[in-house]
Write an enzyme that holds these catalytic residues in place. Sequence first.
Site, PDB file in Angstrom:
ATOM      1  CB  SER A 617      -0.973  -0.021   1.162  1.00  0.00           C
ATOM      2  OG  SER A 617      -2.083   0.835   1.078  1.00  0.00           O
ATOM      3  CG  ASP A 692      -6.939  -2.391  -4.357  1.00  0.00           C
ATOM      4  OD1 ASP A 692      -7.594  -1.689  -3.834  1.00  0.00           O
ATOM      5  OD2 ASP A 692      -5.552  -2.370  -4.036  1.00  0.00           O
ATOM      6  CG  HIS A 724      -5.674  -2.115  -0.415  1.00  0.00           C
ATOM      7  ND1 HIS A 724      -4.875  -1.615  -1.475  1.00  0.00           N
ATOM      8  CD2 HIS A 724      -5.144  -1.577   0.645  1.00  0.00           C
ATOM      9  CE1 HIS A 724      -3.724  -0.791  -1.148  1.00  0.00           C
ATOM     10  NE2 HIS A 724      -4.065  -0.931   0.386  1.00  0.00           N
TER      11      HIS A 724
END
Length: 752
Positions: A617, A692, A724
């Site tokens: 991330s 995602d 995600h």
Amino acid sequence: MRLARHFAAASMLALLAVPSIAAAQEDQPMDEAAQHGLTLERVFGSPGLDGPSPRSERLSPDGRYLTLLRNRPDDRDRYDLWGYDRQSGEWRMLVDSEKLGSGRELSEAEKMQRERQRIGSLKGIVTYDWAEDGQSILVPLDGDLYLAGLDGRVLRLTDTEESELNPKLSETGAYIAFVRDGRLWTGALDQLAPDPQPVTPAEGDLVSWGVAEFVAQEELDRSTGFWWSPDDRRIAVARVDESPVGIVTRAAIGASGTRTYEQRYPAAGTPNADVSLFVIDPDGGNRVQVDLGTDKDIYLARVDWAPDGSALYVQRLDRAQTRLDMLKVDPATGASSVLFSEEAAPGHWINLSDNYRFLKDGSLIWWSERSGYGHLYRLADGAWTQLTSGDWVVTKLVGVDQDAGRVYFTGTQDDVLAQQVYSLDLAEPDRLARLSDPGFANSASMDKTGRLLLVSRSSAAQPPQSYLADEDGNRLTWIVENAIDADHPYTPYMAGHRLPTYGTIPGADGEPLHWRMITPELQPGKRYPVFFQHYGGPHSQTVTKGWGGALEQYIVDRGYIFFELDNRGSPNRGVAFEKPINRAMGSVEVEDQKRGAEYLKTLEFVDPDKIATYGWSYGGYMTLKMLEADPGLYAAGIAGAPVTRWELYDTAYTERYMGTPQADAAAYAASDAIEDAVNIADPLLLIHGMADDNVVFENSTELAARLQGEAVPFEMMFYPGFTHRVGGPKVSVHLWTTIFDFLDRHGVAPQQ
């Protein structure tokens, strides 16, 4: 983003460390990490090696029962509702999620809400709500609602194809409310078969009532859009119009097909949803609109009722997130006035929190960074009194015993790496009492009266425990002792448990940067590769003294040194430490992590040519920026679900730190990870979930196209159907096997 700090779903707990035993024998396959050590299959299997992982511990309104969600030994992701009778001292399962549940697939809206709450992988019961009389509990399960009695009876409240979102019992327990098909529904519970009805209008697909808009859920930590008054007479309800929000065609690429979604996604610099607030009766009548001011381009940050229901308090955050106004609203007319305002320090932003409490005497306990550190204040009769102070931060307002005048909170006064539980008396706020053991990192919650503490704690040698304590912190009973005894799932690996070491190095501005390191059992003259993990973004402290998890143990078992460092921009160190990333993402964090790598290269037991960097991330973004800034410093990099261009990410998160692309074009250009991708000269593994909806897949496809167009070699692994979070008992094994195979191929492996 609350950009998720992601260790590829090794654990839902803060990740620290437990390294290993001896290195593998020369003839032993490295992916087994030694015959006496862990395998990836065991790391991600059931039962979880951390021991029980209860969630949502709560006390009944009368304090007799303690309830929690407990996961199953044979399925670590499935949760059932359990209760502990404090009088009899007995535990029992109150609701069996498998027996009661229908197994019906959740609606897309509920799936996305769970993604926002970081519980997308969980099954069974994920939340519940006590009735005020302490005799029943509202339980959402598989998209429908049930009312479970303590006598074992369960009443089904809904049976629909659509999911009921944000279910909530009213304050007195007389009503139930939820959101279905974009409308708020309510129903009286004083009958055997409640018949909820919609109480807000149907206005098409782009207007919804009673839900939090995307950025409120994802970035503002607000998950609901309606609030009952204390006497059940009125409901404050948000109306969200998404018609101004731009459309992103998101492809959720699965294994056997692709679904496309026309997702309303407010990218940085583009319009947000139009959010307004109304007050209605439980049947939808007597609707009045709240005056939120003339500027409509704001965030509805928080909504609370006064304890007596006489006023509504609304926190209004400006689009730039540098000013927060507390509005006092007349619920009868919707008229509002500004009670007070918070202004961010120059070059900083407002950090929203839930660390406030309106008291029945009319005063307010409030958290603020106005001194440069997050501390508690009291507003009474128009005057402010600072309750805590110093070069440390209050991390959570835990509870208030209003009758005794006592405030409970967690903070870092003793150790920034190990939060403790404290209390203070409002009459003598200078005298703090620590209520927790400083040998552990602690968190806590309380019952409504502020007289019973629920304390959770862990250390580098003890997986998470929780216990019930009195107002002075004295333990009354264990909730989960989680002792590493003969039956604990981690016991077979405890003999090889390696404790972390901690230290600091100076940053560019002289501020100490905390690091944490776990090494294998070091052999004289031998040098070891480093698995250098980072997150690097705001609102995530990675270096703490709590329990880690089995994945770090596995990494060290393989023969790696595990290393983490908290750079400038991370929380709990005060405004001056956090704000250097303002209009500068991808710069100061990269420089601080570079100092960590340079420090590692000075250590005689580190192989300076084998430092691999990994992040997910924001950490994936950091991997790219680190490789671009310093070719040759790192031996290889793994970038999971990275942001590559901040113009692709949402308004609330991105603009908080970067401003808008229109007004701060130079900052956006410098933070971009696409343009400088041609500078990447070290091996790169790019990973992303192909469905995602947070850091959309386009971030990685743009990067891949750029690298391919410039003939820059790299490797990639994309996961169909995953969002995600890429994790699960099987796919996590695949993910981490892919990572270590990549490192092996590029010579970043321990000596055989």
